[in-house]
Scaffold this active site. Structure first.
Site, PDB file in Angstrom:
ATOM      1  N   GLU A 140      30.685  10.750   2.655  1.00 35.17           N
ATOM      2  CA  GLU A 140      31.581  10.629   3.950  1.00 35.17           C
ATOM      3  C   GLU A 140      30.432  10.952   4.843  1.00 35.17           C
ATOM      4  OE1 GLU A 140      34.755  13.212   3.447  1.00 35.17           O
ATOM      5  OE2 GLU A 140      36.065  11.480   2.526  1.00 35.17           O
ATOM      6  N   GLU A 197      32.971   8.974  12.083  1.00 36.21           N
ATOM      7  CA  GLU A 197      32.946   8.668  10.771  1.00 36.21           C
ATOM      8  C   GLU A 197      33.353   7.410  10.517  1.00 36.21           C
ATOM      9  OE1 GLU A 197      34.995  10.281   6.752  1.00 36.21           O
ATOM     10  OE2 GLU A 197      34.195  11.959   7.782  1.00 36.21           O
ATOM     11  N   ARG A 205      31.016  19.732  -0.398  1.00 34.53           N
ATOM     12  CA  ARG A 205      31.163  19.559   1.087  1.00 34.53           C
ATOM     13  C   ARG A 205      30.022  20.077   1.840  1.00 34.53           C
ATOM     14  NH1 ARG A 205      35.902  18.614   3.437  1.00 34.53           N
ATOM     15  NH2 ARG A 205      35.611  19.808   5.075  1.00 34.53           N
ATOM     16  N   ARG A 244      39.631  23.219   2.644  1.00 36.05           N
ATOM     17  CA  ARG A 244      38.284  22.678   3.264  1.00 36.05           C
ATOM     18  C   ARG A 244      37.150  23.657   3.555  1.00 36.05           C
ATOM     19  NH1 ARG A 244      41.592  18.185   4.148  1.00 36.05           N
ATOM     20  NH2 ARG A 244      40.822  16.288   4.056  1.00 36.05           N
ATOM     21  N   GLU A 281      34.898  17.049  -4.636  1.00 33.29           N
ATOM     22  CA  GLU A 281      34.193  16.558  -3.484  1.00 33.29           C
ATOM     23  C   GLU A 281      33.413  17.844  -2.937  1.00 33.29           C
ATOM     24  OE1 GLU A 281      35.241  16.313   1.277  1.00 33.29           O
ATOM     25  OE2 GLU A 281      37.056  16.919   0.108  1.00 33.29           O
ATOM     26  N   ASP A 308       0.924  -1.144   0.010  1.00 33.16           N
ATOM     27  CA  ASP A 308       0.105  -0.079  -0.068  1.00 33.16           C
ATOM     28  C   ASP A 308       0.848   1.277   0.089  1.00 33.16           C
ATOM     29  OD1 ASP A 308      -2.011   2.076   0.217  1.00 33.16           O
ATOM     30  OD2 ASP A 308      -2.441   1.356   2.432  1.00 33.16           O
ATOM     31  N   HIS A 350      30.192  14.934   2.858  1.00 31.56           N
ATOM     32  CA  HIS A 350      30.904  15.261   1.846  1.00 31.56           C
ATOM     33  C   HIS A 350      30.699  14.237   0.708  1.00 31.56           C
ATOM     34  CE1 HIS A 350      33.792  17.129   5.144  1.00 31.56           C
ATOM     35  NE2 HIS A 350      32.651  17.837   4.992  1.00 31.56           N
ATOM     36  N   GLU A 388      35.536  12.052  15.244  1.00 24.96           N
ATOM     37  CA  GLU A 388      35.568  13.201  14.281  1.00 24.96           C
ATOM     38  C   GLU A 388      35.704  14.492  15.078  1.00 24.96           C
ATOM     39  OE1 GLU A 388      35.744  15.034  11.778  1.00 24.96           O
ATOM     40  OE2 GLU A 388      35.611  13.630  10.153  1.00 24.96           O
ATOM     41  N   GLU A 407      28.902  11.594   8.465  1.00 28.84           N
ATOM     42  CA  GLU A 407      29.353  11.908   9.657  1.00 28.84           C
ATOM     43  C   GLU A 407      28.024  11.472  10.740  1.00 28.84           C
ATOM     44  OE1 GLU A 407      32.926  14.987   9.045  1.00 28.84           O
ATOM     45  OE2 GLU A 407      30.862  15.851   9.604  1.00 28.84           O
TER      46      GLU A 407
END
Length: 469
Positions: free
Chosen positions: A130, A221, A360, A340, A358, A51, A270, A213, A132
């Site tokens: 990635e 992580e 982020r 970063r 990547e 359903d 990320h 982390e 976390e």
């Protein structure tokens, strides 16, 4: 693995139940269990009815019949159930035409992969998220007419130095922003993560690394291997399931909520990504940080559509409590090698086969099927329309002079703002029928319910700011 292999696996492992799983719009898995006596090879062709009207944002009760079609290659033995149970991930099929349901996230991911091939740009999209997460000892909250509160209980928390614990307070714990890579006893969760890693590998998800982390109070992580778009989304759902249930076995509780703690880093997801064709990585080249022009255009597409993407990659009101400066959350829409503080980072890799970008800004609240598909569609638009991202940003973007800071665009600051951008900037998602306008409308309506609930709920901070004025 094909259907015959699965039936053989059931026999060899004396499986008692088959668990069919699928993912809803918000990204939560659901399941239905079948005794092995009721499961036949025929299920891989005709599926199992259910359903669809009982799921938020899906079918109305007048057209509720749907079909779960299991994928043989997704099979694994559940590590938690008392009775031996084989898990199969399913597509949700519209019985009227036998096609993937328009609002089924996994079917959207498969349509995205098919669209990539149809463009001729590439034949494979690789993704490596990635996600976390936090592991707490306990959590409490209440939302009713009398008031609102939430409380995190964590022996590892920086605020627990004066608390009384059974066996005493050891005093070993991470400080605020001090949780990156400490050895035990400061990292109190190594054994829990190790159990998660072993469970993941037993379920067929290759693991590359695990660690504590940056944030205090149990931020962790587990890094798992990259794979193709749909399979990598499948693995992300398996990872969430493993993390939640192993934590539960240890008498703890895990959450992928992006910002459960005020004043420390939140949890991101990320997302590493690259496009390949005929076994060649199209992102490898001789340009900036070893990237090709194709990769730069892909970045340009993500930056152009980032605010619309936010509605999918950062899909909760809580997501925007993470996307603020000074907590390692990338708010600036720029790209850079190894920096970063930029929303798009180009990781350093010695081998051109590993060249990738990547993103982020996404967080683990995102539905992985939708998030990976949307990111790829934005990147493909960049390639198709040769959207160059401009010059890289190699400075610390958190600490720019005001005149430079004003020149760099930012991600959205709230979910309702992101939904407005998605509503206006949706054409790139609808190409090839990957996302339909009907799905996007339903998604916006579903998420606006969350916005409205948060908007009308009195917050404890408001008492702090306004009660005695």
């Amino acid at each position: 693995m094909n259907a015959q292999d699965v039936m053989k696996l059931i026999q060899e492992n004396e499986v008692r139940f088959v668990d069919l799983r699928f993912t809803d719009t918000r990204g939560k898995e659901h399941h239905v269990g079948l005794p092995v006596s009721a499961f036949e090879e025929d299920h891989f062709e005709h599926g199992h009815p259910f359903d669809g009207s009982s799921l938020a944002g899906w079918k109305g009760i007048q057209a509720s019949d749907m079909v779960l079609l299991p994928e043989a290659g997704s099979a694994y033995i559940d590590p938690f159930f008392d009775e031996t149970t084989l898990v199969l991930t399913c597509d949700v099929i519209e019985p009227s035409d036998g096609k993937g349901y328009d609002r089924d996230p996994r079917s959207i991911a498969k349509r995205a992969e098919a669209y990539l091939k149809s463009t001729g740009i590439g034949d494979t999209a690789f993704f490596g998220p990635e996600p976390e997460f936090f592991i707490f000892d306990s959590v409490e909250w209440s939302v009713d007419m009398s008031g609102v509160y939430s409380k995190i209980i964590s022996e590892e928390a920086a605020w627990s130095t004066a608390d009384k614990f059974e066996g005493g307070n050891t005093g070993h714990r991470p400080r605020v922003k001090g949780g990156y890579f400490p050895v035990p006893p400061v990292d109190s969760l190594n054994d829990v993560r190790a159990a998660m890693v072993l469970a993941l590998e037993a379920c067929g998800v290759p693991v590359e690394v695990h660690h504590h982390e940056v944030a205090n109070a149990g931020q962790c992580e587990i890094g798992t291997k990259f794979s193709t778009l749909t399979q990598r989304a499948d693995w992300t759902q398996v990872l969430k399931y493993i993390v939640h249930n192993v934590a539960h076995q240890y008498g703890k509780t895990a959450t992928f909520m992006p910002k459960p703690i005020v004043g420390d880093n939140g949890s991101g997801m990320h997302v590493h990504q690259s496009i390949w064709k005929d076994g060649q990585n199209l992102f490898a080249g001789n340009g900036y940080a070893g990237l090709s022009e194709t990769a730069l255009y892909y970045i340009g597409g993500i930056i152009k559509h980032a605010r619309a993407l936010n509605a999918i990659t950062n899909p909760g009101t809580n997501s925007y409590k993470r996307l603020v400066p000074h907590y390692e959350a990338p708010t600036k829409l720029a790209y850079s090698a190894r920096n970063r503080s930029a929303s798009i980072r180009i990781p350093y890799v010695a081998n051109p086969k590993g060249r990738r970008i990547e993103a982020r800004f996404p967080d683990p609240l995102a539905n992985p099927y939708l998030a990976f598909s949307a990111l790829m569609m934005a990147g493909l638009d960049g390639i198709q329309n040769k959207i160059h991202p401009g010059d890289p940003a190699d400075k610390n973007l958190y600490d720019l002079p005001p005149e430079e800071d004003a020149l760099i665009p930012t991600v959205c600051t709230s979910l309702d703002q992101a939904l407005e951008y998605l509503d206006k900037d949706r054409e790139f998602l609808t190409r090839g029928g990957v996302f339909s306008n009907d799905f996007i409308d339903a998604y916006i309506a579903l998420k606006m319910e969350e916005v409205d609930r948060m908007r009308i709920t009195t917050h404890p901070v408001e008492f702090d700011m306004y009660y005695s004025l």
